[in-house]
Design a protein around this motif. Structure first.
Motif, PDB file in Angstrom:
ATOM      1  N   MET A   1       0.820  -1.189   0.000  1.00  0.00           N
ATOM      2  CA  MET A   1       0.000   0.000   0.000  1.00  0.00           C
ATOM      3  C   MET A   1       0.873   1.266   0.000  1.00  0.00           C
ATOM      4  O   MET A   1       0.522   2.247  -0.648  1.00  0.00           O
ATOM      5  N   THR A   2       1.979   1.206   0.704  1.00  0.00           N
ATOM      6  CA  THR A   2       2.891   2.337   0.744  1.00  0.00           C
ATOM      7  C   THR A   2       3.460   2.615  -0.636  1.00  0.00           C
ATOM      8  O   THR A   2       3.624   3.775  -1.023  1.00  0.00           O
ATOM      9  N   ILE A   4       2.030   2.141  -3.518  1.00  0.00           N
ATOM     10  CA  ILE A   4       0.997   2.779  -4.341  1.00  0.00           C
ATOM     11  C   ILE A   4       0.961   4.280  -4.038  1.00  0.00           C
ATOM     12  O   ILE A   4       0.917   5.107  -4.950  1.00  0.00           O
ATOM     13  N   TRP A   5       0.998   4.641  -2.743  1.00  0.00           N
ATOM     14  CA  TRP A   5       0.975   6.049  -2.366  1.00  0.00           C
ATOM     15  C   TRP A   5       2.236   6.766  -2.858  1.00  0.00           C
ATOM     16  O   TRP A   5       2.162   7.901  -3.315  1.00  0.00           O
TER      17      TRP A   5
END
Length: 196
Positions: A1-2, A4-5
């Motif tokens: 998820m990190t 993607i950000w």
């Protein structure tokens, strides 16, 4: 998820930088972008500095004359190899006709050229004549006028002869029709090779 950000943030930063560069004029887009000249050359779009190879000779395009009669136009390119100067005449009517010609002072024409004339043991007959406007590119000393009377002649075995009268000054060129496929054209850099 990190990840993607981080990707989204990176894309945003790149977008902002590109936008700022475009606003400052450092990033050219659309109609502001300069197009590179085409390197695809034919007998119809030769440029100053191009090389035209024919029969083992490398001719440099040093000038370009465009003749206009009504809606019809044709070109004559001044080709130079050392001290030699020839003319490459290119016209397209029902078919493409390309001729390689050289100037001669061996034919004396003082009045209106006749319908038929003899030169170098060859009989030539007039196939076209009229008055043309001319524009030029490159360094061509003659002709200096912008209009001429022209008389085009054909002989046997693809021989051609042209008479042009510029404000009373007569210029005669003689040569032959050639197959455009016999020419190898190499794009130049847009600059003349030979000095005056």
């Amino acid at each position: 998820m990190t990840l993607i950000w981080l990707g989204i943030i990176f894309a945003g930063i790149v977008g902002v930088v590109l936008f700022v560069l475009q606003q400052q004029g450092k990033l050219l887009t659309g109609s502001n972008r300069k197009e590179l000249p085409s390197l695809h050359r034919t007998v119809f779009n030769l440029q100053i500095g191009d090389i035209v190879q024919h029969m083992g000779i490398d001719w440099v395009v040093e000038g370009h004359l465009t003749y206009t009669v009504g809606e019809f136009t044709w070109s004559e390119y001044m080709l130079q190899d050392g001290d030699r100067i020839n003319w490459l005449s290119v016209e397209e009517d029902d078919r493409v006709e390309v001729a390689l010609l050289e100037s001669t002072n061996q034919l004396d024409i003082s009045d209106e050229p006749p319908k038929q004339l003899n030169f170098a043991g060859e009989t030539f007959r007039c196939v076209d004549s009229g008055t043309a406007r001319m524009t030029r590119k490159g360094t061509i000393k003659k002709p200096v006028a912008s209009r001429c009377k022209y008389f085009d002649y054909e002989g046997s075995n693809n021989k051609v002869l042209s008479v042009e009268i510029w404000d009373g000054e007569v210029e005669v060129t003689v040569g032959e029709l050639i197959n455009p496929k016999s020419l190898l054209i190499l794009p130049g850099d847009g600059k003349r090779v030979y000095d005056d």
